[in-house]
Design an enzyme around this catalytic site. Structure first.
Site, PDB file in Angstrom:
ATOM      1  N   ARG A  56      45.544  11.881  25.033  1.00 21.22           N
ATOM      2  CA  ARG A  56      45.816  13.130  24.326  1.00 21.22           C
ATOM      3  C   ARG A  56      44.812  13.413  23.229  1.00 21.22           C
ATOM      4  NH1 ARG A  56      51.489  12.761  23.762  1.00 21.22           N
ATOM      5  NH2 ARG A  56      51.238  11.105  25.242  1.00 21.22           N
ATOM      6  N   THR A  57      44.393  12.398  22.481  1.00 19.68           N
ATOM      7  CA  THR A  57      43.463  12.678  21.389  1.00 19.68           C
ATOM      8  C   THR A  57      42.116  13.155  21.930  1.00 19.68           C
ATOM      9  OG1 THR A  57      44.546  10.984  20.059  1.00 19.68           O
ATOM     10  CG2 THR A  57      42.405  11.729  19.319  1.00 19.68           C
TER      11      THR A  57
END
Lengths: 319, 194
Positions: A56-57
């Site tokens: 996600r990052t």
């Protein structure tokens, strides 16, 4: 002299933090438009340098950079020259030679981002996307943004951060940022998962979750980081879950307006039950969406102008 | 909120500044622009007013009120921040963003009237045209300004002008509005330090 890097939330003043959050607020509307793109960073190059796994990052930073029209180069340690033994320095020099304007770095070593920013290897801005167990500033910023959106304000709110504080860079970044923004923070964890010296942090701490919940405006559940659990920090996962996990019965102790946050990825059934994770109080998916807006704001403020807009009226920590 | 608005408010030498429009004159100019908009667009049925923050957005709201008072129907009013589309971003530190509010109904197929306080180089309007292009496809775009001070650097002109004000490059024009600055007036003076 402006700060060119975002390495730690402890470096941010109230004005810096609010500038980032206000900017993110305006940029959030881009996500709802037919053309989800702004021309602002056209011709700039952002390198995502990831020495640790992340979905996600990395995707969030990539989306943010692309929405600002920057060119994005993804560089993950797996399958690269790093797995052949290349040092951080040589990797950095390679990126410098390619003309990166910003390096978004995730490193397994605490201080990795700081080293990259201050060793004199590269001229580009460095954004810390997580360094070891130290800091993850954009996660804290997106959490604060989510709190502001759901509760209207951060100042004066009471936030409990629950779980594996010892290994959590999310907790460290949040403690500093929330304290700067005027929130009251309580860390809740078994004694083995509270770091040494936590009494000097700008927050309270507790070994018990239930007495804290009734006065919370938000509960932030931390992931139990199995990959960093090389010792016996708690007897069994079931015991941990019973004492520190958030289930529906425990959620009922929270005030009506309180929200439940989790930085993801979640261990459903361990620190958070599926019922809680999917409830209307859970902000998990909002946090992901807000992550893009906050990272756009950070990239814009660091790269958008002639110099960084963060920390403009003080002596920066970096040259 | 800050009251800075780009180079214009970088500071007029207060001793040398004179008011070229006072409060009532600003009112009269806006009233005339509102009538001109109604006349030119045949009642402003499909018009959307988009003000460019900070003071353009205030003027847009005032024009919207005047039009609804004259015609009896409300005109959608919003604001359009053009910071991310400016061509001089890299000459200064990154600037804080202002509000963008697109009225429900959007801009597709409508007549968008951009509103700003001062028309100078035309670069702000160029940025606004680019920003609008990313928001939808208006039927047509028009431009209303309180003051046109000349010195265009781009082939851009206004459709509605409150006052044409011949200036020299050494001079600066500042629009003050009661909502943002406490009173209505347009000041002409010499840039401090110029």
């Amino acid at each position: 002299m402006a700060k060119r890097h975002l390495l730690s939330t402890a470096d941010l003043t109230v004005d810096d933090a609010n500038l980032i959050l206000d900017t993110a607020q305006e940029l959030a509307s881009v996500a709802g438009r037919a053309i989800k793109k702004l021309p602002t960073l056209r011709g700039r190059t952002v390198v995502n340098l990831f020495f640790e796994d992340s979905t996600r990052t990395r995707i969030s930073f990539e989306t943010a950079a692309k929405r600002l029209s920057a060119d994005v180069i993804n560089f993950s340690a797996k399958g690269s020259s790093v797995s052949k033994g290349e040092s951080l320095k040589d990797t950095a020099l390679t990126l410098e030679a390619m003309g990166a304007d910003a390096v978004v770095v995730r490193h397994w070593a605490s201080g990795g981002a700081h080293r990259l920013a201050n060793a004199g290897w590269i001229r580009s801005s460095v954004v810390n996307a997580g360094d070891g167990t130290h800091e993850h500033p954009t996660q804290a910023l997106l959490d604060a943004f989510t709190l502001r959106q759901r509760l209207g304000s951060v100042a004066g709110r009471h936030v409990a951060i629950v779980g594996d504080v010892l290994h959590s860079r999310v907790a460290r970044s949040n403690v500093h940022l929330l304290a700067t923004l005027g929130a009251e923070v309580t860390l809740v964890a078994p004694p083995t998962l509270l770091p040494l010296g936590v009494e000097h942090w700008p927050c309270a701490s507790s070994y018990e979750l239930d007495p804290i919940l009734p006065k919370c405006d938000a509960v932030m559940m931390l992931r139990v980081q199995r990959e960093r659990m090389n010792q016996a920090f708690f007897p069994t996962e079931r015991e941990y879950s019973r004492r520190y996990g958030l289930q529906a019965a425990r959620m009922a102790l929270l005030p009506q307006h309180a929200v439940v946050m989790h930085p993801g990825p979640m261990n459903r059934g361990l620190e958070i039950s599926a019922e809680v994770a999917d409830s209307v109080r859970s902000t998990v998916t909002e946090q992901v969406a807000n992550g893009v807006s906050v990272r756009m704001a950070v990239l814009y403020l660091l790269l958008g102008g002639a110099e960084s807009a963060i920390g403009n009226d003080e002596e920066g920590s970096a040259r | 909120m800050t009251t800075q608005s780009g180079a214009r408010s970088a500071g007029l030498d207060p001793a040398a500044a004179r008011a070229v429009l006072d409060g009532p004159a600003v009112d009269r100019a806006l009233t005339r622009i509102a009538h001109e908009i109604l006349e030119r667009t045949g009642g402003a049925e499909d018009a959307v007013l988009l003000g460019i923050p900070t003071r353009g957005a205030v003027l847009g709201r005032r024009l919207g009120e005047l039009i609804s008072r004259f015609e009896g129907h409300a005109v959608p009013v919003g604001s359009l921040d053009v910071t991310m589309y400016r061509d001089d971003l890299r000459l200064k530190p990154a600037r804080p963003l202002r509000r963008t509010e697109i009225p429900t109904g959007g801009v597709d197929g409508r007549l968008v009237i951009l509103v700003d306080d001062v028309l100078f180089s035309g670069r702000t309007v160029r940025a606004a045209l680019d920003a609008l292009g990313d928001l939808g496809r208006p039927r047509a775009i028009q431009l209303a300004v309180l003051v046109d001070r000349g010195h265009r650097q781009l082939p851009i002109r206004a459709d509605y002008v409150g006052k044409n004000l011949p200036t020299s490059m050494r001079e600066a024009v500042e629009v003050h509005l009661s909502e943002t600055d406490g009173r209505d007036c347009v000041l002409l003076g010499i840039k401090a330090g110029a």
